[in-house]
Design an enzyme around this catalytic site. Sequence first.
Site, PDB file in Angstrom:
ATOM      1  N   ALA A 221      -1.285  -8.597  -5.881  1.00 39.25           N
ATOM      2  CA  ALA A 221      -2.400  -8.813  -5.603  1.00 39.25           C
ATOM      3  C   ALA A 221      -2.892  -9.156  -4.195  1.00 39.25           C
ATOM      4  O   ALA A 221      -3.852  -8.668  -3.751  1.00 39.25           O
ATOM      5  CB  ALA A 221      -3.000  -9.852  -6.492  1.00 39.25           C
ATOM      6  N   GLU A 241       7.196   0.579   3.253  1.00 43.75           N
ATOM      7  CA  GLU A 241       8.220   0.996   2.259  1.00 43.75           C
ATOM      8  C   GLU A 241       7.389   1.757   1.234  1.00 43.75           C
ATOM      9  O   GLU A 241       7.647   2.811   0.760  1.00 43.75           O
ATOM     10  CB  GLU A 241       8.983  -0.076   1.906  1.00 43.75           C
ATOM     11  CG  GLU A 241       9.398  -0.265   0.564  1.00 43.75           C
ATOM     12  CD  GLU A 241       9.993  -1.623   0.124  1.00 43.75           C
ATOM     13  OE1 GLU A 241      10.576  -2.212   1.043  1.00 43.75           O
ATOM     14  OE2 GLU A 241       9.894  -1.922  -0.886  1.00 43.75           O
TER      15      GLU A 241
END
Length: 436
Positions: A221, A241
């Site tokens: 979140a 990533e």
Amino acid sequence: MTAGRAEYQRRLTSPDEAVSRLKPGQRLILPTFAGAPPALVAALGRGAAEGALRDVTISAILPGRDIARHLVKPELAGKFKWDSLFCAGCDRPGVFTGQYDMTPMHFGQMPRILRAMPAHAIMALASPPDAEGFVSLGISVDYSRSMFDYAPYRVVEINPNVPQVRGPCRIHLSQIDALVESDDPIAELPEPALGDEERAIARFIADRIPDGATIQLGYGAVPSGVGLALTGHKRLGIHTEMFVDPMRVLIEAGVVDNSEKTYNPGITPFTFVGGSAATYRFLHGNSMIEGHPVEYTNDPVVIARHKRMISVNATLAVDLTGQACSESIGGMQYSGTGGQVDFVRGATMSDGGKSFLCTSATAKHGTISCIVDALPPSAVITTARTDIDAVVTEYGVAELRGRSLRDRAQALIAIAHPKFRDSLEEAARARGLGKR
Ligand code: COA
């Protein structure tokens, strides 16, 4: 028939046949999250149910929809060995109870460790081949790409829904031992819901990201909230990533153009994607985005080549000296190290860079402080106090790098929930870290 077509046809087989060629004692690796090949995973489930995989070890980081549906489920316990590389979602309960193993490692070091183990087989999802006979791993390049260079058994599930992503994430048909076909939709990752706390944390971080910075956002979140809070920024870059939906939104809005990147200018490198179908489509043939192996995206030295590299990741609890526990709760394994430390180190080594670790000040409906005097005895320290930079809660930002233990304790108490500050100050005093 062209030579490429003949090469393709020669390797084509059924998922059950591909699975039946695994040998006892072998370790099979499955890619990250949506890159797990659905038809092969379903065949692995059937093979396990029939008792054919009893001596096969299977490993993956972030098992998603198909692994949960077909393989890592209570009915198949003991019918194959599961060695988790992360501990999340469907494998968490089995790691809790000792039914499954878990091998901890930094995401960026996985290719090297899997090769040394050794891992013997890879089953990956890829796009249909291009005119030159190259398929694209597209969704999950991660540790999978390197396995095609050495693994004795390499299987690819061809799916037209996998985007043809650019970059060093392509495999030639000659490096593949068996091919199967499917057309399942790619597993999607819903955007996490944002509450007031996450929005407040995201705002603190967004205010500290300069125009022209290069960002990495993890999943969750707060990282999503940071993405959404950056819409007024300019000339941002991405080196990441995980590629997530908010990154697509920032690129489409022109906020991210990679124009000021000091390394890989103009390009967004990533190693795996978790998002919506719109994001998967966005990656197809996109000349601005490149899929790279994780030993590249997560190499702290590569990350540090970007000036003003900002990394944003989540943690669960931080002690008063700055040790961050991001993967255990009450001493039980809850998650994994993933790429957190790779990016914390890379960002803090970058000229003008910064690493933010975020947590809500409290958990469990306000009953537990996430800023703690000490972590439980068997808690996992994911980011060491010698690596940590800034910690953020909805009460502010604690700058820890280069600061004394006393200053750290005081900075962390100042961002704890007010109702826990007195008891934390008392604990700090008892350890010689109280206010002067
Ligand atoms: N003590 C006890 N429980 C806690 C806690 C604490 N200090 N902090 C959080 N929790 C509980 C929450 O209440 C929640 O429980 P619930 O599901 O019953 O509501 C649960 O733990 C998950 O917390 P949440 O904050 O929602 O976690 P998340 O889904 O945002 O994930 C991490 C946070 C840290 C686990 C996750 O980001 C992670 O695995 N990080 C390590 C890897 C990483 O950083 N990779 C980076 C590149 S992608």
